[in-house]
Write a protein that holds these residues in place. Structure first.
Motif, short mmCIF file in Angstrom:
data_model
loop_
_atom_site.label_atom_id
_atom_site.label_comp_id
_atom_site.label_asym_id
_atom_site.label_seq_id
_atom_site.Cartn_x
_atom_site.Cartn_y
_atom_site.Cartn_z
N VAL A 312 0.85 -1.20 0.00
CA VAL A 312 0.00 0.00 0.00
C VAL A 312 0.88 1.25 0.00
O VAL A 312 1.89 1.30 0.71
CB VAL A 312 -0.91 0.02 1.25
CG1 VAL A 312 -1.77 1.27 1.28
CG2 VAL A 312 -1.78 -1.23 1.30
N ASP A 313 0.51 2.22 -0.81
CA ASP A 313 1.21 3.52 -0.79
C ASP A 313 0.63 4.34 0.35
O ASP A 313 -0.39 5.04 0.17
CB ASP A 313 1.03 4.22 -2.13
CG ASP A 313 1.69 5.60 -2.17
OD1 ASP A 313 2.31 5.99 -1.16
OD2 ASP A 313 1.58 6.28 -3.20
N SER A 314 1.26 4.28 1.52
CA SER A 314 0.71 4.97 2.70
C SER A 314 0.83 6.49 2.59
O SER A 314 0.24 7.21 3.39
CB SER A 314 1.42 4.48 3.96
OG SER A 314 2.78 4.87 3.97
N SER A 315 1.59 6.99 1.61
CA SER A 315 1.75 8.44 1.45
C SER A 315 0.62 9.05 0.62
O SER A 315 0.51 10.27 0.51
CB SER A 315 3.09 8.76 0.78
OG SER A 315 3.11 8.31 -0.57
N ASN A 316 -0.21 8.19 0.02
CA ASN A 316 -1.31 8.69 -0.82
C ASN A 316 -2.52 8.99 0.06
O ASN A 316 -2.95 8.13 0.82
CB ASN A 316 -1.66 7.65 -1.88
CG ASN A 316 -2.57 8.20 -2.96
OD1 ASN A 316 -3.61 8.78 -2.67
ND2 ASN A 316 -2.18 8.03 -4.21
N LYS A 346 6.31 3.28 1.74
CA LYS A 346 6.60 4.72 1.67
C LYS A 346 6.35 5.41 3.00
O LYS A 346 6.01 6.61 3.05
CB LYS A 346 5.80 5.38 0.54
CG LYS A 346 5.98 4.71 -0.82
CD LYS A 346 5.26 5.44 -1.94
CE LYS A 346 5.38 4.67 -3.26
NZ LYS A 346 4.71 5.36 -4.38
N SER A 347 6.49 4.67 4.11
CA SER A 347 6.25 5.26 5.42
C SER A 347 7.36 6.22 5.82
O SER A 347 7.26 6.89 6.85
CB SER A 347 6.11 4.16 6.48
OG SER A 347 7.32 3.42 6.60
N ASP A 348 8.43 6.29 5.02
CA ASP A 348 9.52 7.23 5.30
C ASP A 348 9.21 8.63 4.77
O ASP A 348 9.91 9.59 5.12
CB ASP A 348 10.82 6.72 4.66
CG ASP A 348 10.66 6.51 3.15
OD1 ASP A 348 9.72 5.78 2.77
OD2 ASP A 348 11.47 7.04 2.37
N LEU A 349 8.17 8.76 3.94
CA LEU A 349 7.87 10.07 3.34
C LEU A 349 7.10 10.95 4.32
O LEU A 349 6.32 10.45 5.14
CB LEU A 349 7.04 9.88 2.06
CG LEU A 349 7.72 9.09 0.93
CD1 LEU A 349 6.79 8.99 -0.27
CD2 LEU A 349 9.03 9.75 0.53
N PRO A 350 7.31 12.27 4.24
CA PRO A 350 6.62 13.19 5.16
C PRO A 350 5.10 13.10 5.06
O PRO A 350 4.39 13.36 6.03
CB PRO A 350 7.12 14.57 4.72
CG PRO A 350 8.40 14.30 4.00
CD PRO A 350 8.24 12.96 3.35
N TYR A 369 -1.25 -9.46 9.43
CA TYR A 369 -0.28 -8.49 9.96
C TYR A 369 -0.34 -7.25 9.09
O TYR A 369 -0.53 -7.33 7.87
CB TYR A 369 1.14 -9.05 9.94
CG TYR A 369 1.37 -10.23 10.85
CD1 TYR A 369 1.49 -10.06 12.22
CD2 TYR A 369 1.47 -11.50 10.33
CE1 TYR A 369 1.70 -11.15 13.05
CE2 TYR A 369 1.67 -12.60 11.14
CZ TYR A 369 1.78 -12.42 12.52
OH TYR A 369 1.98 -13.49 13.33
N THR A 370 -0.17 -6.09 9.71
CA THR A 370 -0.07 -4.82 9.00
C THR A 370 1.15 -4.07 9.53
O THR A 370 1.22 -3.78 10.72
CB THR A 370 -1.34 -3.96 9.21
OG1 THR A 370 -2.48 -4.71 8.80
CG2 THR A 370 -1.26 -2.68 8.38
N LEU A 371 2.09 -3.78 8.63
CA LEU A 371 3.35 -3.16 9.05
C LEU A 371 3.70 -1.96 8.18
O LEU A 371 3.58 -2.03 6.96
CB LEU A 371 4.50 -4.17 8.95
CG LEU A 371 4.48 -5.37 9.89
CD1 LEU A 371 5.57 -6.34 9.49
CD2 LEU A 371 4.70 -4.92 11.31
N PRO A 372 4.14 -0.84 8.80
CA PRO A 372 4.68 0.27 8.01
C PRO A 372 6.10 -0.07 7.57
O PRO A 372 6.91 -0.51 8.39
CB PRO A 372 4.67 1.44 8.99
CG PRO A 372 4.79 0.81 10.33
CD PRO A 372 4.12 -0.54 10.25
N ILE A 373 6.40 0.08 6.30
CA ILE A 373 7.73 -0.23 5.79
C ILE A 373 8.20 0.84 4.82
O ILE A 373 7.44 1.75 4.47
CB ILE A 373 7.76 -1.60 5.05
CG1 ILE A 373 6.97 -1.49 3.73
CG2 ILE A 373 7.22 -2.71 5.91
CD1 ILE A 373 7.29 -2.56 2.72
N SER A 374 9.43 0.74 4.39
CA SER A 374 9.94 1.55 3.29
C SER A 374 10.82 0.67 2.43
O SER A 374 11.85 0.17 2.88
CB SER A 374 10.74 2.75 3.80
OG SER A 374 11.39 3.39 2.70
#
Length: 449
Positions: A312-316, A346-350, A369-374
């Motif tokens: 998932v693109d979490s920055s969108n 993309k959890s590293d993006l502002p 499981y749901t994890l923020p990654i980059s």
């Protein structure tokens, strides 16, 4: 000097807003699609209606407004956010006097530009032909009846002749039949490869997600592959499968374990489990059904995967809507019965929606499981692979075996396909404790201790 740069087509975007749907975000995505196809979006018109106009898509008064914008902006055509019927396309073209396209045509054009492999090209051509076949009747006078040779005095050739429409339909259907045969052979080859893969017992993790979510970038970093990865919609279309080891990024197994579960993970050997990661074509809102049908031979690989890794693109800002589109598509493909791990990339993006609270978005009801990654910085990749390992553990049987040295091929299979907890050489064979698939467990049944 002469300017030799090719002029981009200038296109006006047109949409109908129904039931309070967020049409603005749809048109932003359509604008990106148009830019990806090589054209330039120059204007936007939205009409709120209870239902789409059956003959014109938008109302008659709105058509005049579109015509004025096209003239004012010197546009070459319009693109509707919904797929147009043949009649709507013909009527709009007659009233506007410019090229009339829809979202489906733009996506098909992008796929035609991006297809690289023979299989991809055949799939895209099949989708294009099916779309054209369904829209031939909308071309009006271009396909009027041809005169038969009797009009020029030919004996035995009387009659009004055959419509160009019928000629084109027959040509397209013949080509569709040929492409279907080619893709059927490809499907058979895939089935053969799949049987070999199943015999080896190697788990398959399929990367799925919205287009431009970062699947190819993640595949590259997880497997060392060199797949094209660009910040573009549908940068890659061809399915790619690569082998990797689940211990690839393991630095601190205890901290990774705490990230994915409160319960500590079993202590696994540093060799890790060999798995296959498969990258698949990205999904998109209003993905043309012609493409889904054409790419079914490729997408059916999802049905045989052991785990779906949802990227998932979490920055969108519209990431939740994109997740819903992915799950809707997986439902249509009958793949929702698979274990799912959601990677919020993309959890590293502002602009990431995981910022300030890494584990705030653990409410994906479809995922284990749901994890923020980059995929760029490598953030949480050890935790992601451990999550994969834990899901595989839950699907496997823990056994202890003593394999004679004369059956070395079984030892090799166990090393390649199972998660080893421990392994040691003894006087009468190799002793191993491992998590095995039902198939491998069956082969090792005679050596269980």
């Amino acid at each position: 000097m002469y300017d030799t740069e090719e002029r981009k087509e200038r296109l006006v975007l047109v949409a109908v807003e129904k039931d309070g749907h967020n049409t603005e975000s749809d048109l932003q995505e359509l604008a990106l699609l148009i830019e990806t196809a090589g054209a330039e979006p120059v204007g936007t018109i939205i009409q709120k209606r209870e239902a789409i106009h059956p003959g014109l898509y938008i109302g008659k008064g709105k058509v005049d407004e579109v015509a004025d914008m096209v003239a004012e902006l010197n546009a070459d055509g319009i693109v509707s956010d919904d797929e147009l019927s043949p009649a709507q396309q013909r009527n709009l073209a007659q009233r506007l006097g410019v090229k009339v396209m829809d979202r489906t045509m733009i996506i098909l054009d992008i796929f035609a530009q991006r297809a690289q492999s023979a299989e991809g090209k055949s799939q895209v051509e099949l989708a294009l032909l099916r779309y054209r076949l369904s829209h031939l009747s909308g071309l009006g006078v271009q396909l009027s009846r041809q005169a038969g040779t009797a009009a020029h005095g030919g004996v035995g050739n009387r009659g009004p002749g055959e419509k160009k429409l019928e000629l084109d339909r027959r040509h397209i259907r013949n080509r569709i039949d040929q492409l279907n045969k080619e893709l059927a052979e490809i499907r058979e080859n895939r089935a053969t490869l799949r049987k070999k893969r199943i015999r080896t017992g190697q788990p398959v993790i399929a990367l799925v997600g919205y287009t431009n979510a970062g699947k190819s970038t993640l595949l590259n970093i997880l497997t060392g592959a060199d797949v094209l990865a660009e910040d573009k919609l549908f940068a890659t279309l061809d399915t790619t499968t690569r082998k990797s080891n689940l211990s690839r990024f393991r630095k601190n197994k205890e901290s990774a374990s705490r990230a994915v579960s409160e319960a500590p993970a079993e202590s696994a050997s540093e060799s890790g489990t060999e798995v296959l990661f498969t990258d698949t074509v990205g999904f998109i809102h209003k993905l043309p059904h012609h493409l889904v049908r054409a790419f079914r031979a490729t997408l059916e690989e999802l049905q045989y995967a052991d785990i779906l890794l949802h990227v998932v693109d979490s920055s969108n800002p519209a990431y939740r809507e994109q997740m819903a589109v992915v799950y809707e598509t997986l439902q249509k493909l009958e793949c929702m019965d698979k274990p799912i791990i959601t990677a919020l990339n993309k959890s590293d993006l502002p602009t990431s929606n995981t910022e300030n609270n890494e584990f705030a978005l653990t409410n994906d009801a479809n995922a284990q499981y749901t994890l923020p990654i980059s995929a760029v910085t490598g953030k949480n990749l050890p935790e992601l692979l451990l999550a994969v390992e834990k899901v595989l553990q839950s699907m496997r049987k823990k056994i202890a075996v003593l394999i004679p040295y004369s059956e070395g091929y079984l030892t090799s299979q166990a090393h390649d396909t199972c998660e080893l907890l421990m392994s040691e050489h003894r006087e009468d064979g190799t002793y191993m404790e491992l998590y095995a698939t039902p198939e491998i467990a069956g082969r090792l049944e005679g050596y269980v201790v």
